[in-house]
Every structure is written in C-alpha cells, then in structure tokens.
Write a protein that holds these residues in place. Structure first.
Motif, mmCIF file in Angstrom:
data_model
loop_
_atom_site.group_PDB
_atom_site.id
_atom_site.type_symbol
_atom_site.label_atom_id
_atom_site.label_comp_id
_atom_site.label_asym_id
_atom_site.label_seq_id
_atom_site.Cartn_x
_atom_site.Cartn_y
_atom_site.Cartn_z
ATOM 1 N N ARG A 1 -11.146 -1.675 4.654
ATOM 2 C CA ARG A 1 -10.186 -0.847 4.095
ATOM 3 C C ARG A 1 -8.959 -1.726 4.457
ATOM 4 N NH1 ARG A 1 -11.058 4.538 3.703
ATOM 5 N NH2 ARG A 1 -9.000 5.119 4.645
ATOM 6 N N GLY B 1 -4.137 1.970 0.470
ATOM 7 C CA GLY B 1 -2.818 2.364 0.215
ATOM 8 C C GLY B 1 -1.951 1.129 -0.259
ATOM 9 N N ASP C 1 7.420 2.153 5.415
ATOM 10 C CA ASP C 1 6.069 2.882 4.934
ATOM 11 C C ASP C 1 5.096 2.734 5.894
ATOM 12 O OD1 ASP C 1 8.008 3.602 2.652
ATOM 13 O OD2 ASP C 1 7.068 2.009 1.409
ATOM 14 N N GLU D 1 3.273 5.411 8.225
ATOM 15 C CA GLU D 1 2.788 6.773 7.616
ATOM 16 C C GLU D 1 1.635 6.124 6.840
ATOM 17 O OE1 GLU D 1 3.703 10.042 4.080
ATOM 18 O OE2 GLU D 1 5.069 8.694 4.912
ATOM 19 N N LEU D 2 1.439 5.129 6.196
ATOM 20 C CA LEU D 2 0.305 4.831 5.472
ATOM 21 C C LEU D 2 -0.885 4.402 6.620
ATOM 22 C CD1 LEU D 2 2.133 2.032 3.203
ATOM 23 C CD2 LEU D 2 0.801 4.135 2.376
ATOM 24 N N ALA E 1 -1.345 5.774 9.563
ATOM 25 C CA ALA E 1 -1.845 7.173 10.128
ATOM 26 C C ALA E 1 -2.720 7.700 9.072
ATOM 27 C CB ALA E 1 -0.509 8.094 10.480
ATOM 28 N N ARG E 2 -2.174 7.656 7.831
ATOM 29 C CA ARG E 2 -3.071 8.282 6.841
ATOM 30 C C ARG E 2 -4.184 7.809 6.446
ATOM 31 N NH1 ARG E 2 0.108 8.650 1.291
ATOM 32 N NH2 ARG E 2 1.777 9.452 2.578
ATOM 33 N N HIS E 3 -4.294 6.596 6.291
ATOM 34 C CA HIS E 3 -5.423 5.763 5.437
ATOM 35 C C HIS E 3 -6.339 5.071 6.542
ATOM 36 C CE1 HIS E 3 -4.016 6.759 1.654
ATOM 37 N NE2 HIS E 3 -2.738 6.219 1.840
ATOM 38 N N ALA E 4 -5.890 4.935 7.898
ATOM 39 C CA ALA E 4 -6.659 4.071 8.916
ATOM 40 C C ALA E 4 -7.234 2.850 8.378
ATOM 41 C CB ALA E 4 -7.853 5.050 9.456
#
Length: 224
Positions: free
Chosen positions: A4, A32, A39, A42-43, A45-48
């Motif tokens: 990822r 992401g 940014d 947040e990116l 935390a959201r997408h790991a």
C-alpha cells in the motif's frame, strides 16, 4: 502481498505520473495522494500505507519536516524521499530522520518500482556506492561538527564486535562482505545489525552509516 503506497508531491503532473507508473505494478496499490506535507498525518491514519513516497520541497510543510514527524510515531510506514539532487544535505537530514532512502525524480520507472518493493521488504533504497557518495557530500567536516562527540557517545554503547560491524556498514559493506571481512556467518552479521539498530534506536542501515560517519570512525578505518 500488496504494498500500500501514498504519493505526496505538490506538482499534480508528478503525482499523476507516479500514480500511473506505480499503479501499473501488480503488487503495488496507490491508496492515497497528498499535495503537501501537512496532508500526511491524515492520509496515513486513513489509509495505513506500507510506504510513503515523499517530495522534499512543498509549500506549507516540507517533506523533511513531514518525514521527521511521521517517523517519530510508533508503527510509522517507511518513507522514500523524492529529490532532484543526487547528493544534498537535505537528503541527509531526511535519512537521519528515518527515511529508508531516496530516489531521483528522473529515475527509470522500473527502478522506482523496485525501490518501493525493497523498502517495503525492510531494505534501504541506497546502494553501498550511493551511501559512500553521500558520506563525501556532508557539508560539515566531522572533526569540526558538534555531532561528532554525540555520535561517538552513542556508539560507545556497542560492544567491540558490534562496533566493527557498524563501521563496516558505514563503509558500505553488504552482509556477505562483512561476514567475509570479519570472519563470521551472514546470520551472525544480521543479528549484530539488528542489535545495533535496537541499542541505538535507529531505523535502518543508512542511519548506522551516518552515525558512524558523524563519529569520525570511517576516518579511523581508512587510517588503519
């Protein structure tokens, strides 16, 4: 296993090109994109993600600051720095902050894909030759640098054998080369490297090399 990946660059054309190129690999997934270092939290935390591909120069929060903040967090993804310079003090700062390495923006696509795979597998992107090249481009001479005493003090925590392995890493030696040079097995070298990383609180071999350089041990090794 799918890797990822997040791409962070303020140039939309660069982001689009990287996303198109990296997204074409079967084992990579772009989860992401970001246009600025601010940014990144947040990116992540959201997408790991497993890896963050980070530009250096961005308008609000630059990639160096974003890397330092990100790598200070437990369980942080690996960071590969994007740069247009082959040897830059800013790159050294990123490596000291815990980045796994760097790639040039004009690197052939296949090599960027390979670099991401290596970093995801736990290997630094820098080859021994590039590591040695970076060592020669440090702006401050180690004997005049305030880092020298600090680095030497940290390395004093190592045992004699660990110190020998650390110096060999600093000289750009591979595990196989260190094993042959110090008359030990490759698994033993790997164990020593792991212990060095744990004792010194470092993330990768590149940081070992930089610390050894800062302490002036490469000069001593060359003198011997």
């Amino acid at each position: 296993m799918t890797i990822r990946l997040i791409v962070v660059d303020d140039d939309p054309l660069v982001r689009a090109g990287l996303t198109l190129m990296l997204g074409g690999a079967d084992d990579l997934e772009i989860v992401g994109e970001g246009a600025d270092g601010r940014d990144v939290p947040e990116l992540v935390a959201r997408h790991a993600p497993d890896v963050v591909l980070m530009d250096i120069r961005m308008p609000h929060v630059d990639g160096l600051t974003a890397t330092e903040r990100l790598r200070a967090r437990p369980g942080a993804p690996e960071v590969v720095v994007l740069t247009t310079f082959h040897a830059d003090e800013q790159v050294l700062r990123a490596l000291r902050a815990g980045a796994a390495g760097f790639v040039l923006k004009d690197t052939p696509p296949a090599e960027i894909v390979a670099a991401v795979r290596r970093v995801a597998a736990g290997d630094p992107v820098l080859s021994p030759a590039v590591t040695r090249q970076l060592m020669t481009h440090v702006v401050e001479q180690p004997e005049r640098s305030p880092r020298r005493a600090t680095a030497a003090g940290r390395l004093a925590e190592l045992g004699d054998r660990e110190r020998e392995v650390a110096v060999a890493v600093g000289r750009g030696r591979s595990n196989a080369e260190i094993a042959a040079e110090l008359y030990m097995s490759v698994p033993t070298v790997k164990t020593h490297v792991s212990r060095i990383l744990a004792k010194l609180g470092l993330n990768n071999r590149v940081q070992i090399a930089l610390l050894v350089h800062d302490a002036g041990l490469l000069d001593e090794a060359d003198g011997d």
